[in-house]
Every structure is written in C-alpha cells, then in structure tokens.
Design a protein around this motif. Structure first.
Motif, PDB file in Angstrom:
ATOM      1  N   TYR A  78       0.343  -1.563  -0.060  1.00  0.00           N
ATOM      2  CA  TYR A  78      -0.697   0.129  -0.064  1.00  0.00           C
ATOM      3  C   TYR A  78       0.531   1.181  -0.192  1.00  0.00           C
ATOM      4  O   TYR A  78       1.680   1.111   1.058  1.00  0.00           O
ATOM      5  CB  TYR A  78      -0.718  -0.226   1.026  1.00  0.00           C
ATOM      6  N   PHE A  79       0.157   2.278  -0.467  1.00  0.00           N
ATOM      7  CA  PHE A  79       0.897   3.288   0.052  1.00  0.00           C
ATOM      8  C   PHE A  79       0.096   4.892  -0.605  1.00  0.00           C
ATOM      9  O   PHE A  79      -0.752   4.916  -1.071  1.00  0.00           O
ATOM     10  CB  PHE A  79       2.402   4.759  -1.547  1.00  0.00           C
ATOM     11  N   ALA A  80       0.504   6.281  -0.034  1.00  0.00           N
ATOM     12  CA  ALA A  80      -0.374   7.049  -0.730  1.00  0.00           C
ATOM     13  C   ALA A  80       0.546   7.584  -1.362  1.00  0.00           C
ATOM     14  O   ALA A  80       1.872   8.126  -0.966  1.00  0.00           O
ATOM     15  CB  ALA A  80      -1.106   7.714   0.686  1.00  0.00           C
ATOM     16  N   VAL A  81      -0.227   8.254  -2.303  1.00  0.00           N
ATOM     17  CA  VAL A  81      -0.029  10.288  -2.726  1.00  0.00           C
ATOM     18  C   VAL A  81      -0.165  11.109  -2.327  1.00  0.00           C
ATOM     19  O   VAL A  81      -1.441  11.400  -1.789  1.00  0.00           O
ATOM     20  CB  VAL A  81      -0.504   9.377  -4.583  1.00  0.00           C
ATOM     21  N   ASN A  82       0.340  12.000  -2.018  1.00  0.00           N
ATOM     22  CA  ASN A  82       0.354  13.673  -1.773  1.00  0.00           C
ATOM     23  C   ASN A  82       0.542  14.705  -2.391  1.00  0.00           C
ATOM     24  O   ASN A  82       1.632  14.467  -2.109  1.00  0.00           O
ATOM     25  CB  ASN A  82       0.904  13.165  -0.220  1.00  0.00           C
ATOM     26  N   ILE A  83      -0.528  14.714  -3.117  1.00  0.00           N
ATOM     27  CA  ILE A  83      -0.108  16.263  -4.427  1.00  0.00           C
ATOM     28  C   ILE A  83      -0.187  17.516  -3.203  1.00  0.00           C
ATOM     29  O   ILE A  83      -1.253  18.101  -2.518  1.00  0.00           O
ATOM     30  CB  ILE A  83      -0.924  16.309  -4.863  1.00  0.00           C
ATOM     31  N   LEU A  84       1.497  17.725  -3.210  1.00  0.00           N
ATOM     32  CA  LEU A  84       1.656  19.218  -2.181  1.00  0.00           C
ATOM     33  C   LEU A  84       0.979  20.719  -2.161  1.00  0.00           C
ATOM     34  O   LEU A  84       0.343  21.046  -4.035  1.00  0.00           O
ATOM     35  CB  LEU A  84       3.133  19.252  -2.002  1.00  0.00           C
ATOM     36  N   THR A  85       0.776  21.397  -1.679  1.00  0.00           N
ATOM     37  CA  THR A  85       0.356  22.295  -2.325  1.00  0.00           C
ATOM     38  C   THR A  85       1.729  23.314  -2.771  1.00  0.00           C
ATOM     39  O   THR A  85       3.045  23.004  -2.008  1.00  0.00           O
ATOM     40  CB  THR A  85      -0.690  23.650  -1.559  1.00  0.00           C
ATOM     41  N   ALA A  86       1.260  24.749  -2.579  1.00  0.00           N
ATOM     42  CA  ALA A  86       2.549  25.900  -3.335  1.00  0.00           C
ATOM     43  C   ALA A  86       3.384  25.925  -1.650  1.00  0.00           C
ATOM     44  O   ALA A  86       4.460  26.177  -1.865  1.00  0.00           O
ATOM     45  CB  ALA A  86       1.753  27.017  -4.331  1.00  0.00           C
ATOM     46  N   CYS A 121      -2.837  18.205   1.857  1.00  0.00           N
ATOM     47  CA  CYS A 121      -2.097  18.539   1.184  1.00  0.00           C
ATOM     48  C   CYS A 121      -3.382  19.176  -0.311  1.00  0.00           C
ATOM     49  O   CYS A 121      -4.712  19.097  -0.002  1.00  0.00           O
ATOM     50  CB  CYS A 121      -2.023  17.246   0.150  1.00  0.00           C
ATOM     51  N   VAL A 122      -3.494  19.272  -1.466  1.00  0.00           N
ATOM     52  CA  VAL A 122      -4.250  20.044  -2.277  1.00  0.00           C
ATOM     53  C   VAL A 122      -4.999  17.927  -3.003  1.00  0.00           C
ATOM     54  O   VAL A 122      -6.330  18.518  -3.023  1.00  0.00           O
ATOM     55  CB  VAL A 122      -3.647  19.977  -3.515  1.00  0.00           C
ATOM     56  N   ALA A 123      -4.599  17.143  -2.663  1.00  0.00           N
ATOM     57  CA  ALA A 123      -5.516  15.927  -2.684  1.00  0.00           C
ATOM     58  C   ALA A 123      -3.969  15.191  -1.823  1.00  0.00           C
ATOM     59  O   ALA A 123      -2.967  14.682  -2.637  1.00  0.00           O
ATOM     60  CB  ALA A 123      -4.977  15.557  -4.741  1.00  0.00           C
ATOM     61  N   SER A 124      -5.072  13.608  -2.354  1.00  0.00           N
ATOM     62  CA  SER A 124      -4.191  12.476  -1.586  1.00  0.00           C
ATOM     63  C   SER A 124      -5.255  11.794  -2.497  1.00  0.00           C
ATOM     64  O   SER A 124      -6.606  11.475  -2.381  1.00  0.00           O
ATOM     65  CB  SER A 124      -4.015  12.586  -0.239  1.00  0.00           C
ATOM     66  N   PHE A 125      -4.214  10.555  -2.203  1.00  0.00           N
ATOM     67  CA  PHE A 125      -4.797   9.140  -2.991  1.00  0.00           C
ATOM     68  C   PHE A 125      -4.190   7.909  -1.888  1.00  0.00           C
ATOM     69  O   PHE A 125      -2.546   7.908  -2.568  1.00  0.00           O
ATOM     70  CB  PHE A 125      -4.307   8.574  -4.766  1.00  0.00           C
ATOM     71  N   GLU A 126      -4.867   7.011  -1.112  1.00  0.00           N
ATOM     72  CA  GLU A 126      -4.629   5.750  -1.271  1.00  0.00           C
ATOM     73  C   GLU A 126      -4.807   4.473  -1.640  1.00  0.00           C
ATOM     74  O   GLU A 126      -5.389   4.662  -2.012  1.00  0.00           O
ATOM     75  CB  GLU A 126      -5.261   6.030   0.607  1.00  0.00           C
ATOM     76  N   CYS A 127      -4.017   4.240  -2.294  1.00  0.00           N
ATOM     77  CA  CYS A 127      -3.389   2.695  -3.021  1.00  0.00           C
ATOM     78  C   CYS A 127      -3.153   1.793  -2.473  1.00  0.00           C
ATOM     79  O   CYS A 127      -1.764   2.092  -1.673  1.00  0.00           O
ATOM     80  CB  CYS A 127      -2.235   3.332  -4.272  1.00  0.00           C
ATOM     81  N   ARG A 128      -3.531   0.600  -2.954  1.00  0.00           N
ATOM     82  CA  ARG A 128      -2.664  -1.074  -2.815  1.00  0.00           C
ATOM     83  C   ARG A 128      -1.984  -1.338  -4.240  1.00  0.00           C
ATOM     84  O   ARG A 128      -2.834  -0.896  -5.805  1.00  0.00           O
ATOM     85  CB  ARG A 128      -4.413  -1.674  -3.368  1.00  0.00           C
ATOM     86  N   LEU A 129      -1.046  -1.368  -3.826  1.00  0.00           N
ATOM     87  CA  LEU A 129       0.240  -1.260  -5.264  1.00  0.00           C
ATOM     88  C   LEU A 129      -0.939  -2.847  -6.058  1.00  0.00           C
ATOM     89  O   LEU A 129      -0.595  -4.180  -5.583  1.00  0.00           O
ATOM     90  CB  LEU A 129       1.887  -2.011  -4.554  1.00  0.00           C
ATOM     91  N   ARG A 130      -0.635  -2.687  -6.742  1.00  0.00           N
ATOM     92  CA  ARG A 130      -1.491  -3.647  -7.602  1.00  0.00           C
ATOM     93  C   ARG A 130       0.005  -3.996  -9.266  1.00  0.00           C
ATOM     94  O   ARG A 130      -0.634  -5.490  -9.578  1.00  0.00           O
ATOM     95  CB  ARG A 130      -2.660  -3.302  -8.804  1.00  0.00           C
ATOM     96  N   ASN A 131       0.534  -3.517  -9.122  1.00  0.00           N
ATOM     97  CA  ASN A 131       2.137  -4.046 -10.261  1.00  0.00           C
ATOM     98  C   ASN A 131       3.787  -2.837  -9.637  1.00  0.00           C
ATOM     99  O   ASN A 131       3.039  -2.199  -9.998  1.00  0.00           O
ATOM    100  CB  ASN A 131       1.063  -4.296 -11.147  1.00  0.00           C
TER     101      ASN A 131
END
Length: 170
Positions: A78-86, A121-131
């Motif tokens: 699992y991982f998260a993508v944290n899109i940062l603000t300016a 953050c402006v957006a964040s995505f919590e993900c399961r590693l698929r490949n």
C-alpha cells in the motif's frame, strides 16, 4: 533510421543534457508514503506521478532501483500519493533529502493499512500496489486507488529544477 544508426544516436545522448531537456516538462510535486515493516513510516518526494485509468482507478509513479526505500514500497503493498500545495515546498525539500526522520514536524494521519497521509495537501490518493514493472534504472509502481481526497488549492509545480506556482492563462 537503421538499427545501427539508432544505437549510435543513443550512444551520443548525454545524461546531463537529457535530464535538462526532460526538466522542461512541468510536473506536480508529490510525497509518496508507505508503512514499512515494524511500523516504520517511509516517504520520499517524486514528480513522476501520473493517472493511468479511471475504470479501474489506477495511478503510477516511478522510483530509482537504487533507492534505499524501494523494498519498503515493494513489500508494503500500500502507498499514498500526497500532492503538495505551493505552500508545502519545504515538505518537498525535506522528503527529498536523506534524513533519519523525514516526518519530523509534518502533520499526517494514518490512512489505509497505516500508510501516512500528509495533512493539507491539494489531493491525496491511498492505493493498493497492483503491479510493479521494470523501467530501466527505475521501478514503475501501479496503484489502485482505494480512497482519495480532493481539497483543491494551489499545487506546487516543478520545472527546470525549480519550484513554481501555477498561474492560469487569461
């Protein structure tokens, strides 16, 4: 172009000038996070993030094979993508350096499977590693989005080895 001409052209590519040319593509800036074994939080700055598919919801990012964090991201699942603000350029710089505690003074909450989700953050995505796919000197991680947050705001951009702020054209 013949195969031998193509090889000659490839052999003449200078990595430094290639990197500078690739740096002319503006990207957003994200901090990728995961929960490693023994509940150790891991994070790093990346600008190699991209959407792949809406159905199913997939994203990708890449990490250098020589990164000391590679195994943590491969094994965690699992991982998260944290899109940062300016306003979070300092967080980007902090996660880009080899520090013992990259999370020091960074507000975050545990997400799915304990993965750190950075606050504000402006957006964040919590993900399961698929490949994960071999990509030359990098590994390409494909994640299935399980949960996301879109707070909006002014995203941090990276262009020409410098941080920038987005400005809409009139």
């Amino acid at each position: 172009m013949s195969p031998s001409e193509a090889q000659d052209a490839f052999d003449q590519i200078c990595p430094t000038t290639l990197r500078a040319a690739l740096g002319m593509f503006a990207t957003g800036v994200a901090v990728m996070t995961t929960m490693a074994p023994a509940r150790r939080v891991v994070g790093l700055t990346a600008n190699s993030f991209s959407s792949v598919s809406l159905e199913p919801p997939l994203v990708l990012w890449s990490l250098a094979k020589k990164s000391p964090n590679r195994e943590s991201f491969e094994e965690a699942g699992y991982f998260a993508v944290n899109i940062l603000t300016a306003e979070q350029a300092d967080i980007s710089s902090q996660f880009a350096r080899p520090l013992a505690d990259k999370f020091r003074n960074v507000d975050w909450e545990p997400g799915i499977n304990g993965v750190p989700v950075i606050s504000d953050c402006v957006a964040s995505f919590e993900c399961r590693l698929r490949n994960s796919i071999d990509g030359g000197d990098h590994m390409i991680f494909i994640g299935e989005i399980l949960r996301f947050n879109n707070r909006g705001g002014d995203p941090l951009l990276f262009l020409g080895s410098r941080y920038h702020r987005a400005m809409p054209l009139a």
